[in-house]
Write an enzyme that holds these catalytic residues in place. Structure first.
Site, mmCIF file in Angstrom:
data_model
loop_
_atom_site.group_PDB
_atom_site.id
_atom_site.type_symbol
_atom_site.label_atom_id
_atom_site.label_comp_id
_atom_site.label_asym_id
_atom_site.label_seq_id
_atom_site.Cartn_x
_atom_site.Cartn_y
_atom_site.Cartn_z
ATOM 1 N N GLU A 105 63.323 36.048 58.873
ATOM 2 C CA GLU A 105 62.580 35.189 59.812
ATOM 3 C C GLU A 105 63.019 35.450 61.258
ATOM 4 O O GLU A 105 62.209 35.353 62.181
ATOM 5 C CB GLU A 105 62.772 33.716 59.437
ATOM 6 C CG GLU A 105 62.103 33.374 58.097
ATOM 7 C CD GLU A 105 62.405 31.957 57.654
ATOM 8 O OE1 GLU A 105 63.482 31.739 57.079
ATOM 9 O OE2 GLU A 105 61.568 31.071 57.892
ATOM 10 N N GLU A 125 63.377 32.037 49.431
ATOM 11 C CA GLU A 125 63.690 30.612 49.523
ATOM 12 C C GLU A 125 63.255 29.792 48.305
ATOM 13 O O GLU A 125 63.963 28.867 47.910
ATOM 14 C CB GLU A 125 63.069 30.005 50.792
ATOM 15 C CG GLU A 125 63.858 30.295 52.055
ATOM 16 C CD GLU A 125 63.504 31.604 52.723
ATOM 17 O OE1 GLU A 125 62.870 32.450 52.071
ATOM 18 O OE2 GLU A 125 63.860 31.790 53.896
HETATM 19 N N1 COA Z 1 74.937 31.740 52.834
HETATM 20 C C1 COA Z 1 76.262 31.577 52.645
HETATM 21 N N2 COA Z 1 77.014 32.445 51.967
HETATM 22 C C2 COA Z 1 76.400 33.517 51.452
HETATM 23 C C3 COA Z 1 75.028 33.749 51.609
HETATM 24 C C4 COA Z 1 74.281 32.795 52.342
HETATM 25 N N3 COA Z 1 72.981 32.949 52.567
HETATM 26 N N4 COA Z 1 74.696 34.906 50.977
HETATM 27 C C5 COA Z 1 75.843 35.372 50.456
HETATM 28 N N5 COA Z 1 76.853 34.544 50.736
HETATM 29 C C6 COA Z 1 78.274 34.713 50.407
HETATM 30 C C7 COA Z 1 78.515 34.589 48.915
HETATM 31 O O1 COA Z 1 78.715 33.235 48.543
HETATM 32 C C8 COA Z 1 79.766 35.420 48.758
HETATM 33 O O2 COA Z 1 80.844 34.629 49.194
HETATM 34 P P1 COA Z 1 82.321 34.826 48.593
HETATM 35 O O3 COA Z 1 82.695 36.238 48.901
HETATM 36 O O4 COA Z 1 83.117 33.792 49.296
HETATM 37 O O5 COA Z 1 82.172 34.580 47.137
HETATM 38 C C9 COA Z 1 79.572 36.538 49.763
HETATM 39 O O6 COA Z 1 78.629 36.050 50.709
HETATM 40 C C10 COA Z 1 79.051 37.835 49.190
HETATM 41 O O7 COA Z 1 77.868 37.553 48.443
HETATM 42 P P2 COA Z 1 77.561 38.250 47.044
HETATM 43 O O8 COA Z 1 76.306 37.659 46.536
HETATM 44 O O9 COA Z 1 78.771 38.184 46.192
HETATM 45 O O10 COA Z 1 77.377 39.755 47.532
HETATM 46 P P3 COA Z 1 76.307 40.826 47.037
HETATM 47 O O11 COA Z 1 76.569 42.036 47.824
HETATM 48 O O12 COA Z 1 76.306 40.898 45.552
HETATM 49 O O13 COA Z 1 74.874 40.251 47.461
HETATM 50 C C11 COA Z 1 73.216 39.293 48.895
HETATM 51 C C12 COA Z 1 74.554 40.061 48.797
HETATM 52 C C13 COA Z 1 72.966 38.994 50.339
HETATM 53 C C14 COA Z 1 72.078 40.142 48.331
HETATM 54 C C15 COA Z 1 73.315 37.987 48.081
HETATM 55 O O14 COA Z 1 74.482 37.300 48.442
HETATM 56 C C16 COA Z 1 72.163 37.031 48.265
HETATM 57 O O15 COA Z 1 71.134 37.194 47.657
HETATM 58 N N6 COA Z 1 72.358 36.016 49.106
HETATM 59 C C17 COA Z 1 71.426 34.952 49.287
HETATM 60 C C18 COA Z 1 70.306 35.353 50.151
HETATM 61 C C19 COA Z 1 69.325 34.239 50.303
HETATM 62 O O16 COA Z 1 68.866 33.620 49.380
HETATM 63 N N7 COA Z 1 69.011 33.995 51.536
HETATM 64 C C20 COA Z 1 68.045 33.011 51.864
HETATM 65 C C21 COA Z 1 68.729 31.819 52.375
HETATM 66 S S1 COA Z 1 67.671 31.073 53.532
#
Ligand code: COA
Length: 700
Positions: A105, A125
């Protein structure tokens, strides 16, 4: 600007760089840093164009979900993104990694978007029970069309940069160096005298966005995200984008977005999100724990399970050899693997050449010596402890000493299996769920003597093959199957005797949110599985002890479910639709009479409560015994392995929402009514007495 958001000006280009590891999630500090940075570059007369980029492994992967439990602190998303969009110089997002949610976004608030070829992007989302509430619901329809935007958001998928370019999200896909490519693109914009281009000022393309399309979209999401309200809120927001001026749509997006953030479903889905990210954190295991190299695997048994397991490794580029007793059996198993891949190719989800590559990684053998050099051996033979012991003894003598040997048992005692080998520290359980190539869950079972190195290697391997690996201790059925057998399904079976029908119970649990009820599930998985477990463990009928009296009798009749055309239900040839079967009714009556149980009407509310409270009570025992490390681990297992509705956050989270005192009191009253098998777990009793939750116990 602050220590997270910095600005570098080189020649006449400003780089606004976000550095908020690990995933550049947007929190208050990022927002306020962005605000100041863009105000500054806007004022800087030396700057002709601005690049928004991130340091580290990814562009912003979304809003910081940890902030969602409180009202979003100032400055808000809309405010910050408005400042970006209002910049008087062209602003170009340069994306790499995964630009998700509010990250994407933010890019939509920029005037142009570039991404490196291997970047991925999406608005996931709805999977968190919320809407793209940082302007995405209003800008995306203006950029790519209302119909396309709704499909993109409701689908919740991440797409490749190439795909994003095709649908109009990106202006340029950069093949090699992201910064070089972006700067070149800016050069061409400036040379052409092209200035800022605000997405908010674009007109929404409404083609195809009619009543018929919306009816279909609602139907599809009601099926895909059953029980969730977020899809309806997304539709409401996109309708606003179609019908209202941008500012009015944004104002309403905030109202809808805030409502979604505090909804029960969003909170429950956040529990699953964070629980899933905790599962790999195991006491005694750290990044310093030594890992073993897994460069190839061997799988014993070429049945559905063995073949499915092999596919996981081939999909991750790891060679897998399947061993079976005869060439004919082996070839049949490998043919099934090929057929599975062919079906995926037919559905357009795999290219023909990828299929060829994967099949090349899977080989077969009937010679035990062929697995002597395998790094990891996974046994997937018939569920029989004596057979497994025999197999383990044999392979222990053949495999190299450093090899890890895993069993795919779903119920048996792995300590006993490990004891027949000379390497108990290298024995572990890897309980794949069926079909193993589809189901994401993997229970990693730590036996008494499993070493930390072996456990750490198994956890890493689960990630490599894209499984959700949850660590469990040894007991009958580990976490998932034990809770199912000793709680939920056992109680469901007992209620058949007391007066309910399979249809009634299945309908109640479907209504609760499971994809199917317990009896339809037995029929699908095969009644013979549970029947044979009951036989071998002696856990069959025992007067009022509710150990699957009816299921046992159904199995005795050879009614194994869908595969034999009848189980609890009957099935027309070639159909999987469960049909009422009077034979089952008669059998239930006969069993109830034999056991002296007087049948009466059971209310739907009681069915739901007894199924779920027995499940939670067993979960509490599992926690206290240390079979599961955290309540969240149990929640992840049930949402990924057993279809527990994610919008309820998992059984232990749900229990905390209901209140443990309420559950404890209900369990006590069931004990008074039905007997000792309903005795509350000591942990449930303690937490209820202290007015605490499972989550509190987790922290303690
Ligand atoms: N907010 C807060 N923390 C987040 C986050 C978010 N949107 N996305 C990831 N993290 C944190 C995880 O909790 C993790 O924390 P930790 O190391 O303390 O356990 C760390 O970032 C790494 O994330 P992880 O998922 O283990 O890494 P990955 O490389 O396997 O995947 C992503 C990375 C970004 C693909 C995955 O974390 C993800 O899908 N995140 C959510 C994205 C999302 O839904 N965004 C929309 C929100 S509006």
């Amino acid at each position: 600007m602050n220590d997270i958001v910095t600005v570098e000006v080189t020649d006449d280009i400003a780089l606004v760089i976000i550095s908020n590891p690990p995933v550049n999630a947007i929190n208050q500090k990022v927002r306020s840093g962005l605000m100041t940075a863009f105000q500054t570059v806007d004022q800087d007369n030396n700057v002709r164009a601005v690049v928004l980029k991130c340091a580290g492994r990814t562009f912003m992967a979304g809003a910081d979900i940890k902030e969602f439990d409180e009202p979003i602190a100032e400055p808000g998303y809309h405010e910050v993104f408005r400042v970006i969009e209002s910049c008087s110089k062209p602003v170009i997002a340069a994306m790499h990694g995964t630009a998700l949610g509010a990250g994407l976004e933010a890019a939509l608030a920029c005037h142009y978007r570039c991404a490196v070829e291997n970047a991925r992007m999406g608005l996931p989302e709805v999977s968190l029970g919320i809407i793209p509430g940082a302007g995405g619901s209003q800008r995306l329809p203006r950029l790519i069309g209302a119909k396309e935007a709704l499909e993109f958001i409701l689908g919740g998928v991440t797409v490749s940069a190439t795909e994003a370019y095709k649908i109009g999200i990106l202006d340029r896909v950069i093949k090699e160096d992201l910064m070089e490519g972006t700067l070149e693109y800016i050069g061409s914009l400036l040379a052409d005298g092209v200035g800022p281009r605000k997405v908010s000022e674009m007109l929404v393309d409404k083609s195809g966005y009619g009543e018929e399309f919306l009816v279909d979209a609602r139907k599809l999401s009601a099926r895909r995200l059953r029980g969730q309200n977020a899809p309806n809120l997304v539709i409401e927001a996109i309708n606003n984008a179609v019908n209202l001026p941008f500012e009015e749509g944004i104002r309403k997006e905030k109202i809808i977005g805030d409502k979604a953030l505090v909804s029960k479903e969003a909170k429950a889905l956040r529990n699953i999100f964070f629980s899933e990210r905790e599962i790999g954190k195991i006491p005694g295991i750290s990044s310093d724990t030594k890992r073993m190299q897994i460069n190839n695997v061997a799988i014993l048994g070429s049945g559905t399970m063995g073949g499915g397991i092999a596919m996981n490794f081939a999909n991750a580029g790891i060679p897998a050899v399947i061993l079976d007793v005869s060439e004919a059996v082996l070839q049949r198993g490998i043919a099934v693997v090929r057929e599975n891949y062919e079906n995926t190719v037919k559905r357009g989800r795999l290219s023909k050449s990828d299929m060829v590559d994967r099949m090349e990684l899977i080989s077969g053998t009937t010679d035990y010596n062929a697995i002597a050099e395998s790094d990891l051996v996974i046994e997937a033979v018939f569920e029989d402890i004596d057979l497994k012991k025999k197999v383990f003894k044999k392979i222990d003598g053949i495999c190299k000493p450093e090899a890890i040997i895993a069993t795919n048992t779903s119920t048996l005692n792995i300590n006993q299996i490990a004891a027949v080998t000379k390497r108990p520290e290298k024995i572990i359980g890897l309980h794949f769920f069926s079909p193993a190539n589809v189901m994401k869950l993997l229970e990693i079972v730590r036996a008494e003597k499993t070493s930390p190195e072996v456990l750490a290697t198994a956890i890493d391997t689960a990630k490599r093959i894209k499984k959700i690996g949850v660590v469990a201790g040894v007991c009958f059925g580990f976490i998932g199957n034990r809770m199912m057998a000793e709680g939920f399904h056992r109680e469901a079976d007992q209620m058949l005797l007391e007066g309910a029908s399979p249809q009634q119970i299945d309908q109640v649990m479907y209504g609760f949110g499971f994809p199917m009820g317990p009896f339809a599930m037995h029929d699908m998985a095969g009644v013979d599985i549970m029947h044979s477990i009951l036989k071998t463990t002696g856990k069959k009928e025992n007067n009022r002890e509710p150990y699957f009296n009816v299921l046992y009798q159904v199995g005795e009749l050879g009614r194994f479910g869908q595969k034999t055309g009848s189980g609890f239900y009957r099935y027309d040839e070639g159909s999987r639709r469960p049909l009422h079967d009077p034979v089952t009714d008669a059998l239930i009556l006969q069993e109830a009479e034999r056991l002296g149980i007087k049948r009466t009407t059971i209310e739907n509310s009681e069915i739901e409560q007894r199924c779920m409270y027995s499940l939670i009570n067993e979960g509490a025992k599992i926690l206290e015994e240390g079979i599961a490390y955290r309540p969240g681990d149990i929640d992840v297992i049930w949402s990924y392995g057993y279809g527990f509705p994610r919008f309820r956050g998992g059984p232990m989270y749900m229990a905390d929402q209901i209140g443990l005192e309420t559950i404890y009191e209900a369990v006590m009253s069931y004990r008074d009514k039905f007997g000792d098998y309903w005795t509350p777990a000591p942990l449930l009793e303690t937490l209820a007495r202290d007015k605490k939750t499972f989550a509190d116990w987790n922290i303690a």
